[in-house]
Design a protein around this motif. Structure first.
Motif, PDB file in Angstrom:
ATOM      1  N   LEU A 121       0.919  -1.133   0.103  1.00  0.00           N
ATOM      2  CA  LEU A 121      -0.147   0.133   0.043  1.00  0.00           C
ATOM      3  C   LEU A 121       0.741   1.399  -0.202  1.00  0.00           C
ATOM      4  N   GLY A 122       2.439   1.000   0.427  1.00  0.00           N
ATOM      5  CA  GLY A 122       2.506   2.511   0.101  1.00  0.00           C
ATOM      6  C   GLY A 122       2.462   3.088   0.949  1.00  0.00           C
ATOM      7  N   SER A 123       2.619   4.160   0.586  1.00  0.00           N
ATOM      8  CA  SER A 123       1.943   5.681   1.534  1.00  0.00           C
ATOM      9  C   SER A 123       1.321   6.123   1.414  1.00  0.00           C
ATOM     10  N   GLY A 124       0.305   5.503   1.370  1.00  0.00           N
ATOM     11  CA  GLY A 124      -1.242   5.432   0.874  1.00  0.00           C
ATOM     12  C   GLY A 124      -2.160   5.747   2.336  1.00  0.00           C
ATOM     13  N   LEU A 313      -9.153   1.114  -2.935  1.00  0.00           N
ATOM     14  CA  LEU A 313     -10.038   0.532  -3.510  1.00  0.00           C
ATOM     15  C   LEU A 313     -10.035  -1.035  -1.878  1.00  0.00           C
ATOM     16  N   LEU A 314      -8.933  -1.825  -1.331  1.00  0.00           N
ATOM     17  CA  LEU A 314      -8.476  -1.846  -0.057  1.00  0.00           C
ATOM     18  C   LEU A 314      -9.576  -1.890   0.383  1.00  0.00           C
ATOM     19  N   ALA A 315      -9.516  -0.200   0.774  1.00  0.00           N
ATOM     20  CA  ALA A 315     -10.651  -0.504   2.187  1.00  0.00           C
ATOM     21  C   ALA A 315     -12.514  -0.303   1.045  1.00  0.00           C
ATOM     22  N   GLN A 487     -15.391 -18.632  10.040  1.00  0.00           N
ATOM     23  CA  GLN A 487     -15.176 -16.695  10.033  1.00  0.00           C
ATOM     24  C   GLN A 487     -13.223 -16.875   9.764  1.00  0.00           C
ATOM     25  N   LEU A 488     -12.855 -15.789   8.868  1.00  0.00           N
ATOM     26  CA  LEU A 488     -12.019 -15.752   9.055  1.00  0.00           C
ATOM     27  C   LEU A 488     -11.750 -14.014   9.176  1.00  0.00           C
ATOM     28  N   GLY A 489     -10.038 -14.019   9.589  1.00  0.00           N
ATOM     29  CA  GLY A 489     -10.497 -12.271  10.209  1.00  0.00           C
ATOM     30  C   GLY A 489      -8.895 -11.805   9.605  1.00  0.00           C
ATOM     31  N   ASP A 490      -8.699 -12.086   8.345  1.00  0.00           N
ATOM     32  CA  ASP A 490      -7.333 -10.929   7.726  1.00  0.00           C
ATOM     33  C   ASP A 490      -7.320  -9.685   8.052  1.00  0.00           C
ATOM     34  N   ILE A 491      -7.360  -9.199   6.563  1.00  0.00           N
ATOM     35  CA  ILE A 491      -7.673  -7.619   6.966  1.00  0.00           C
ATOM     36  C   ILE A 491      -9.170  -8.079   7.155  1.00  0.00           C
ATOM     37  N   VAL A 492     -10.047  -8.312   6.984  1.00  0.00           N
ATOM     38  CA  VAL A 492     -11.685  -8.233   6.607  1.00  0.00           C
ATOM     39  C   VAL A 492     -12.170  -9.515   6.675  1.00  0.00           C
ATOM     40  N   LEU A 493     -13.217  -9.344   7.478  1.00  0.00           N
ATOM     41  CA  LEU A 493     -14.130 -10.518   7.774  1.00  0.00           C
ATOM     42  C   LEU A 493     -14.544 -11.094   6.297  1.00  0.00           C
TER      43      LEU A 493
END
Length: 511
Positions: A121-124, A313-315, A487-493
């Motif tokens: 994600l760099g410095s976003g 995009l990730l968010a 349930q898988l809680g990586d970055i998003v559930l």
């Protein structure tokens, strides 16, 4: 990843951490405050806790329930120390408010978080602190105002494609179950890339697109970097960098095309006050076009733009897909809730009308359903900050400087002392006019809160409600006997095993 390798490197990391960690004398503030309770550990350097967590995670443990069980046992403010390093978790709303709002400048993403995410994600905005974050947020905010998507035309355009894909699947295999999570991830990727770039991935048409595969892999590996000590040496990197390159090639192509358009607009604007930006998508510029309109003032380079776009995009992509996925799970368990939603849709829209923004605002019960899903299954279930200076939380607990401190919307949303003894029950009436007044600030934080509250929350609600309305107008959705999501809680559930449902065509008027 082999458990023996993890064991050896964790022991080595523990020894180094113990040898190099400086002893810090107590400050006056620390001496007057209460130390945060430690979760018990029985081996030196908390090795049993660290290894138990890593191995259990590799074996598919539900991390969200793991944390909730620990806090139920040891309290709502705990220290999960590992390798002699503090890791604080807070759940009570007053502490969450303190970290996210009242003393927000003292709690930043921090260098460790930024290092883990930097290659992706760099410095976003998701990965930035201080002035870099403030600048990006100020620039992006106007594009996420309600006026940018009031007619919901962009959303409906992609829902049209989603319906085509579902219909084709029904016609081909009418009795087979459908992984609706997979479809929602592809649908929201198409919508998000269109909204941000003006160039949809079209992953609903092309399921195994290079971009979507690379994006999913980058998220998975980044999530593992949080879990594993010495991640630089243990978590696979060669393929990770190849997938990042695929993302870069796509995004840089979009940026270069947009830069060319911007040059043309600059020339045209000298002749005509109406620019291409104003014409685009019925008068709505993309987020990229919006950023480029400030380029002369801010002097963005291509790398900076690339980071900003991938962050948004990730968010925006996976969080909405997660919300829709878990909504489907709860709806197939509750035909009574579905019946009320369909009745409301008939009253507001009828069986076939395509919903616009103003229509969605009239679907009050549907909004209650969405909020209840966000309570039980917040798309970002866990988030981390790092203290800059020492601090004392409202409950009197002392936070040392440079300490990771996490809050879990998933756990806070499931605290009986806040929500009642029926806390685990799916009850949309919790959000009705008779009861909603009992929900206090920072009890409900699915979009976070304070200065860093999610810019796209209105777009997420609109996308979810437009999509649900269209699906309920067209289909009957039923559970698959014996299926239960993991349930898988990586970055998003998400659900580790997808979200299987039975779906068939049915006009809403037939119900």
């Amino acid at each position: 990843m082999h458990s023996t390798l993890i064991l050896g490197t964790t022991v080595a990391a523990a020894a180094v951490a113990y040898a190099l960690k400086p002893k810090r004398p107590k400050t006056e503030l620390e001496a007057s405050a209460v130390p945060i309770p430690l979760v018990p550990s029985y081996l030196p350097l908390q090795l049993d806790s660290v290894l138990g967590y890593i191995i259990s995670t590799l074996a598919g443990m539900d991390e969200m329930e793991f944390l909730r069980n620990i806090t139920n046992k040891y309290g709502n403010t705990i220290n999960l120390r590992g390798l002699n390093e503090d890791f604080v978790v807070v759940l009570d709303p007053s502490s969450v408010q303190h970290i996210l709002a009242k003393n927000q400048p003292n709690y930043e993403k921090g260098p460790q978080f930024q290092e883990i995410f930097h290659e992706f994600l760099g410095s976003g905005i998701f990965n930035a602190d201080g002035e870099v974050w403030k600048t990006q947020r100020q620039l992006a905010r106007p594009h996420f105002q309600t006026s940018e998507f009031r007619d919901a035309a962009l959303i409906n355009r992609h829902v049209d494609q989603l319906i085509k894909v579902i219909n084709k699947r029904i016609d081909t295999a009418p009795n087979a179950s459908l992984d609706i999570q997979n479809l929602f991830c592809r649908f929201t990727l198409d919508e998000a890339t269109d909204f941000l770039f003006g160039d949809s991935i079209n992953s609903l048409e092309h399921e195994d697109s290079e971009f979507s595969t690379a994006f999913n892999y980058a998220q998975s590996i980044t999530a593992w970097r949080f879990r594993v000590p010495l991640w630089k040496y243990l978590v696979p990197k060669r393929r990770f960098l190849r997938e990042i390159k695929i993302l870069d090639n796509f995004v840089y192509r979009i940026i270069d095309n947009a830069l060319e358009r911007q040059e043309e607009r600059d020339k045209e604007s000298k002749k005509n006050h109406e620019t291409e930006t104003e014409k685009h998508n019925g008068g709505h510029a993309t987020l990229l076009d919006h950023f480029l309109s400030y380029q002369k003032e801010t002097e963005f380079d291509r790398e900076y733009l690339r980071s900003m776009l991938l962050n948004f995009l990730l968010a925006g992509r996976d969080t909405t897909a997660s919300l829709l996925t878990w909504t489907m799970w709860h709806l197939v368990q509750r035909p009574d809730v579905v019946a009320r939603m369909k009745e409301e849709i008939l009253q507001v829209l009828g069986p076939n009308a395509v919903p616009g923004y103003d229509d969605i605002k009239k679907l009050k019960y549907q909004k209650q359903v969405v909020n209840e899903v966000l309570r039980l299954c917040p798309p970002v279930p866990f988030n981390i900050r790092q203290s800059i200076e020492e601090d004392v939380l409202p409950n009197g607990y002392y936070v040392p400087p440079k300490t990771p401190i996490a809050y879990s919307a998933y756990s806070t949303h499931r605290m009986p002392e806040l929500w009642g003894n029926d806390v685990l029950e799916f009850d949309p009436d919790r959000w009705g006019p008779e009861r909603v007044g009992s929900i206090r600030p920072f009890m409900f934080v699915p979009f976070h809160a304070g200065p860093r509250i999610c810019l796209g929350q209105n777009l997420a609600y609109t996308t979810a409600q437009v999509t649900l309305t269209r699906l309920l107008q067209n289909y009957e959705i039923q559970p698959v006997p014996g299926f239960k999501p993991e349930q898988l809680g990586d970055i998003v559930l998400f659900s580790r095993n997808g979200m299987q449902v039975h779906i068939k065509k049915k006009s809403l008027i037939e119900d």
